[in-house]
Design a protein around this motif. Structure first.
Motif, PDB file in Angstrom:
ATOM      1  N   ALA A 174       2.606 -13.160  -4.815  1.00  0.00           N
ATOM      2  CA  ALA A 174       3.523 -12.488  -5.812  1.00  0.00           C
ATOM      3  C   ALA A 174       3.500 -10.959  -5.493  1.00  0.00           C
ATOM      4  CB  ALA A 174       3.162 -12.842  -7.365  1.00  0.00           C
ATOM      5  N   VAL A 175       4.425 -10.287  -5.747  1.00  0.00           N
ATOM      6  CA  VAL A 175       4.544  -8.826  -5.488  1.00  0.00           C
ATOM      7  C   VAL A 175       3.786  -8.413  -6.984  1.00  0.00           C
ATOM      8  CG1 VAL A 175       5.800  -6.591  -5.674  1.00  0.00           C
ATOM      9  CG2 VAL A 175       6.546  -8.577  -4.151  1.00  0.00           C
ATOM     10  N   PRO A 176       2.733  -7.459  -6.952  1.00  0.00           N
ATOM     11  CA  PRO A 176       2.048  -6.769  -8.196  1.00  0.00           C
ATOM     12  C   PRO A 176       2.981  -6.004  -8.938  1.00  0.00           C
ATOM     13  CG  PRO A 176       1.452  -5.759  -6.114  1.00  0.00           C
ATOM     14  CD  PRO A 176       2.200  -6.695  -5.593  1.00  0.00           C
ATOM     15  N   ALA A 177       2.635  -5.934 -10.134  1.00  0.00           N
ATOM     16  CA  ALA A 177       3.413  -4.889 -10.992  1.00  0.00           C
ATOM     17  C   ALA A 177       3.560  -3.596 -10.254  1.00  0.00           C
ATOM     18  CB  ALA A 177       3.053  -4.861 -12.268  1.00  0.00           C
ATOM     19  N   ALA A 178       4.444  -2.731 -10.387  1.00  0.00           N
ATOM     20  CA  ALA A 178       4.473  -1.244 -10.079  1.00  0.00           C
ATOM     21  C   ALA A 178       4.005  -0.405 -10.918  1.00  0.00           C
ATOM     22  CB  ALA A 178       6.088  -0.902  -9.814  1.00  0.00           C
ATOM     23  N   PRO A 179       3.198   0.534 -10.421  1.00  0.00           N
ATOM     24  CA  PRO A 179       2.791   1.423 -11.230  1.00  0.00           C
ATOM     25  C   PRO A 179       3.673   2.141 -12.204  1.00  0.00           C
ATOM     26  CG  PRO A 179       2.068   1.851  -8.776  1.00  0.00           C
ATOM     27  CD  PRO A 179       2.957   0.836  -8.965  1.00  0.00           C
ATOM     28  N   ALA A 180       3.296   2.753 -13.275  1.00  0.00           N
ATOM     29  CA  ALA A 180       3.793   3.283 -14.248  1.00  0.00           C
ATOM     30  C   ALA A 180       5.054   4.287 -13.636  1.00  0.00           C
ATOM     31  CB  ALA A 180       2.954   4.051 -15.284  1.00  0.00           C
ATOM     32  N   GLN A 192       0.752  -1.420  -0.033  1.00  0.00           N
ATOM     33  CA  GLN A 192       0.060   0.071   0.087  1.00  0.00           C
ATOM     34  C   GLN A 192       0.959   1.236  -0.101  1.00  0.00           C
ATOM     35  OE1 GLN A 192      -1.745   1.158   3.618  1.00  0.00           O
ATOM     36  NE2 GLN A 192      -3.566   2.091   2.499  1.00  0.00           N
ATOM     37  N   LEU A 193       1.894   1.361   0.869  1.00  0.00           N
ATOM     38  CA  LEU A 193       2.515   2.501   0.908  1.00  0.00           C
ATOM     39  C   LEU A 193       3.339   3.005  -0.419  1.00  0.00           C
ATOM     40  CD1 LEU A 193       3.703   2.421   4.696  1.00  0.00           C
ATOM     41  CD2 LEU A 193       2.100   4.070   3.943  1.00  0.00           C
ATOM     42  N   PRO A 194       4.032   1.895  -0.930  1.00  0.00           N
ATOM     43  CA  PRO A 194       4.706   2.367  -2.404  1.00  0.00           C
ATOM     44  C   PRO A 194       3.593   2.636  -3.229  1.00  0.00           C
ATOM     45  CG  PRO A 194       5.720   0.065  -1.453  1.00  0.00           C
ATOM     46  CD  PRO A 194       4.438   0.304  -0.477  1.00  0.00           C
ATOM     47  N   ALA A 195       2.586   2.109  -3.612  1.00  0.00           N
ATOM     48  CA  ALA A 195       1.572   2.625  -4.309  1.00  0.00           C
ATOM     49  C   ALA A 195       1.075   3.748  -3.834  1.00  0.00           C
ATOM     50  CB  ALA A 195       0.275   1.618  -4.207  1.00  0.00           C
ATOM     51  N   LYS A 196       0.863   4.370  -2.717  1.00  0.00           N
ATOM     52  CA  LYS A 196       0.473   5.602  -2.299  1.00  0.00           C
ATOM     53  C   LYS A 196       1.377   6.618  -2.827  1.00  0.00           C
ATOM     54  CE  LYS A 196      -2.787   5.267   1.428  1.00  0.00           C
ATOM     55  NZ  LYS A 196      -3.095   5.552   2.748  1.00  0.00           N
ATOM     56  N   MET A 197       2.859   6.327  -2.354  1.00  0.00           N
ATOM     57  CA  MET A 197       3.920   7.195  -2.845  1.00  0.00           C
ATOM     58  C   MET A 197       3.946   7.536  -4.393  1.00  0.00           C
ATOM     59  SD  MET A 197       5.817   8.701  -0.759  1.00  0.00           S
ATOM     60  CE  MET A 197       7.336   9.002  -1.612  1.00  0.00           C
ATOM     61  N   ALA A 198       3.743   6.263  -5.229  1.00  0.00           N
ATOM     62  CA  ALA A 198       3.793   6.383  -6.761  1.00  0.00           C
ATOM     63  C   ALA A 198       2.633   7.295  -7.051  1.00  0.00           C
ATOM     64  CB  ALA A 198       3.486   5.048  -7.291  1.00  0.00           C
ATOM     65  N   LEU A 199       1.394   7.333  -6.517  1.00  0.00           N
ATOM     66  CA  LEU A 199       0.205   8.218  -6.969  1.00  0.00           C
ATOM     67  C   LEU A 199       0.514   9.454  -6.468  1.00  0.00           C
ATOM     68  CD1 LEU A 199      -2.657   8.602  -7.608  1.00  0.00           C
ATOM     69  CD2 LEU A 199      -3.420   8.064  -5.285  1.00  0.00           C
ATOM     70  N   GLU A 200       1.176   9.815  -5.395  1.00  0.00           N
ATOM     71  CA  GLU A 200       1.483  11.070  -4.784  1.00  0.00           C
ATOM     72  C   GLU A 200       2.715  11.616  -5.907  1.00  0.00           C
ATOM     73  OE1 GLU A 200       3.074  11.003  -1.084  1.00  0.00           O
ATOM     74  OE2 GLU A 200       1.224  10.450  -0.109  1.00  0.00           O
ATOM     75  N   GLN A 201       3.480  11.055  -6.299  1.00  0.00           N
ATOM     76  CA  GLN A 201       4.624  11.457  -7.464  1.00  0.00           C
ATOM     77  C   GLN A 201       3.886  11.663  -8.631  1.00  0.00           C
ATOM     78  OE1 GLN A 201       8.271   9.656  -7.368  1.00  0.00           O
ATOM     79  NE2 GLN A 201       8.515   9.598  -5.254  1.00  0.00           N
ATOM     80  N   ALA A 202       2.837  10.673  -9.215  1.00  0.00           N
ATOM     81  CA  ALA A 202       2.385  10.948 -10.299  1.00  0.00           C
ATOM     82  C   ALA A 202       1.593  12.025 -10.375  1.00  0.00           C
ATOM     83  CB  ALA A 202       1.602   9.688 -10.552  1.00  0.00           C
ATOM     84  N   GLN A 203       0.987  12.299  -9.230  1.00  0.00           N
ATOM     85  CA  GLN A 203       0.028  13.618  -9.096  1.00  0.00           C
ATOM     86  C   GLN A 203       0.833  14.915  -9.304  1.00  0.00           C
ATOM     87  OE1 GLN A 203      -1.969  12.696  -5.415  1.00  0.00           O
ATOM     88  NE2 GLN A 203      -3.809  11.860  -6.393  1.00  0.00           N
ATOM     89  N   ALA A 204       1.945  14.810  -8.599  1.00  0.00           N
ATOM     90  CA  ALA A 204       2.820  16.005  -8.412  1.00  0.00           C
ATOM     91  C   ALA A 204       3.416  16.518  -9.748  1.00  0.00           C
ATOM     92  CB  ALA A 204       4.010  15.682  -7.689  1.00  0.00           C
ATOM     93  N   THR A 205       3.644  15.353 -10.738  1.00  0.00           N
ATOM     94  CA  THR A 205       4.050  15.394 -12.203  1.00  0.00           C
ATOM     95  C   THR A 205       2.999  15.702 -13.066  1.00  0.00           C
ATOM     96  OG1 THR A 205       4.201  13.131 -12.540  1.00  0.00           O
ATOM     97  CG2 THR A 205       6.292  14.294 -11.571  1.00  0.00           C
ATOM     98  N   GLY A 206       1.766  15.516 -12.808  1.00  0.00           N
ATOM     99  CA  GLY A 206       0.693  15.517 -13.754  1.00  0.00           C
ATOM    100  C   GLY A 206       0.480  14.376 -14.716  1.00  0.00           C
ATOM    101  N   ASN A 207       1.102  13.351 -14.162  1.00  0.00           N
ATOM    102  CA  ASN A 207       0.989  12.073 -15.237  1.00  0.00           C
ATOM    103  C   ASN A 207      -0.186  11.304 -14.980  1.00  0.00           C
ATOM    104  OD1 ASN A 207       1.450   9.593 -16.561  1.00  0.00           O
ATOM    105  ND2 ASN A 207       3.651   9.599 -16.097  1.00  0.00           N
ATOM    106  N   VAL A 208      -1.242  11.644 -15.966  1.00  0.00           N
ATOM    107  CA  VAL A 208      -2.418  11.003 -16.158  1.00  0.00           C
ATOM    108  C   VAL A 208      -2.403   9.537 -16.079  1.00  0.00           C
ATOM    109  CG1 VAL A 208      -4.816  11.060 -16.944  1.00  0.00           C
ATOM    110  CG2 VAL A 208      -3.339  13.293 -16.973  1.00  0.00           C
TER     111      VAL A 208
END
Length: 327
Positions: A215-221, A106-122
């Motif tokens: 299994a570890v799920p695939a990381a977000p883009a 959960q925490l890595p996924a939340k961090m990925a979402l925060e960074q994506a929001q910061a860069t505007g990567n839809v």
């Protein structure tokens, strides 16, 4: 197994409301009736506990009134009971293994979402949100409990399971023995608790079992800055809110009186974890529409989860669980 907890904020708030509802509803209907028993019996206690632990994966047993005394028109009781996971050791091992696995992702996924929001990567935002939603849905499937009492007891058992896995032990917590005290009053349907009882863990019962691996799920883009992923079951990063949290404990170590408080004061890592958790608690409190529910859940967590720990690993797990809940 990962050690960070994974309970949705909305679940925490509904949990507190539902738990309080059980006891408040009983208080609202409490009246003195001549036709009722002169004092509550085991059956009366079991009736209320059955509602408090209502969850399809749990089973309540060994309910017993062990002491009691009149208090005006009410009656103070002491009782014991056991909460078990249906399906035994293998079902428990599977539940705790997948729960901790989801927590660690959960925490890595939340961090990925925060960074994506910061860069505007839809595209990255969409993928991260889908991953988090999938985790949410899966957790509800495997851990459908909603009452504060059920969730709290399961959190204690999961911390025990995490410790077993770290130690290389093939033993899963299958039940937890609890001692409680509370006040009961007469109502039309018999005796009921007039407020939430106080619970204390007596023993966690374990049985041989093998913990499955997931299994570890695939990381977000990928985003502009790569997101550090979990290593060896522990998250290697902190959110920006965590990064600016104070590093000392939230209390005065000169006044530390319990073994857990002294353990926290003697460890910079635990002291920092305490500070981060309290900072998140205050933030959740100020943003919540149900601050009393948040306060109650915090007190219950401290009493029934953190303060029953006897090792630094257990305290670490407790803080990670609570921090994830508050976020």
């Amino acid at each position: 197994m990962a050690t960070a907890d994974f309970i949705l904020g909305t679940t925490c708030r509904s949990t507190a409301r539902k738990s309080l509802g059980v006891w408040i509803a009983a208080l609202a209907t409490t009246v003195t009736l001549a036709g009722c028993s002169s004092q509550p019996e085991t059956a009366d206690i079991q009736k209320d506990l059955t509602e408090a632990y209502a969850c399809p994966i749990l089973e309540l047993s060994e309910v017993k009134k062990v002491d009691g005394a009149a208090n005006g028109k009410s009656y103070d009781v002491t009782f014991t009971h056991t909460m078990s996971i249906k399906g035994g050791a293998e079902a428990a091992a599977k539940l705790f293994a997948e729960w901790s696995h989801l927590a660690g992702q959960q925490l890595p996924a939340k961090m990925a979402l925060e960074q994506a929001q910061a860069t505007g990567n839809v595209a990255a935002i969409t993928q991260a949100e889908q991953q988090l939603n999938a985790m949410d849905a899966r957790l509800v499937q495997i851990m459908p409990c909603e009452t504060l009492e059920a969730v709290t007891r399961l959190q204690v058992m999961r911390a025990k399971a995490d410790e077993a896995v770290k130690a290389g032990q093939n033993a899963a917590p299958v039940s937890i023995k609890v001692r409680g005290t509370g006040r009961m009053g007469k109502a039309e349907s018999g005796w009921h608790f007039t407020g939430m009882p106080a619970f204390n863990m007596v023993e966690i019962v374990t049985a041989p079992a093998t913990y499955p691996r997931f299994a570890v799920p695939a990381a977000p883009a990928a985003t502009t800055n790569p997101v550090p992923m979990e290593v060896s079951g522990r998250s290697g990063m902190a959110s920006s809110a965590e990064a600016i949290a104070p590093t000392g404990p939230s209390f005065d170590c000169a006044k530390a009186s319990t073994s857990v408080e002294k353990m926290i004061c003697s460890s910079p890592e635990l002291a920092a974890a305490d500070a981060r958790t309290v900072a998140a608690y205050k933030a959740a409190l100020s943003a919540s529409s149900n601050p009393e529910g948040i306060k109650q859940h915090q007190a219950q967590w401290r009493r029934a989860v953190r303060d029953v720990c006897t090792t630094p690993e257990c305290v670490t797990t407790a803080y990670q669980q609570r921090l994830a809940e508050l976020k």
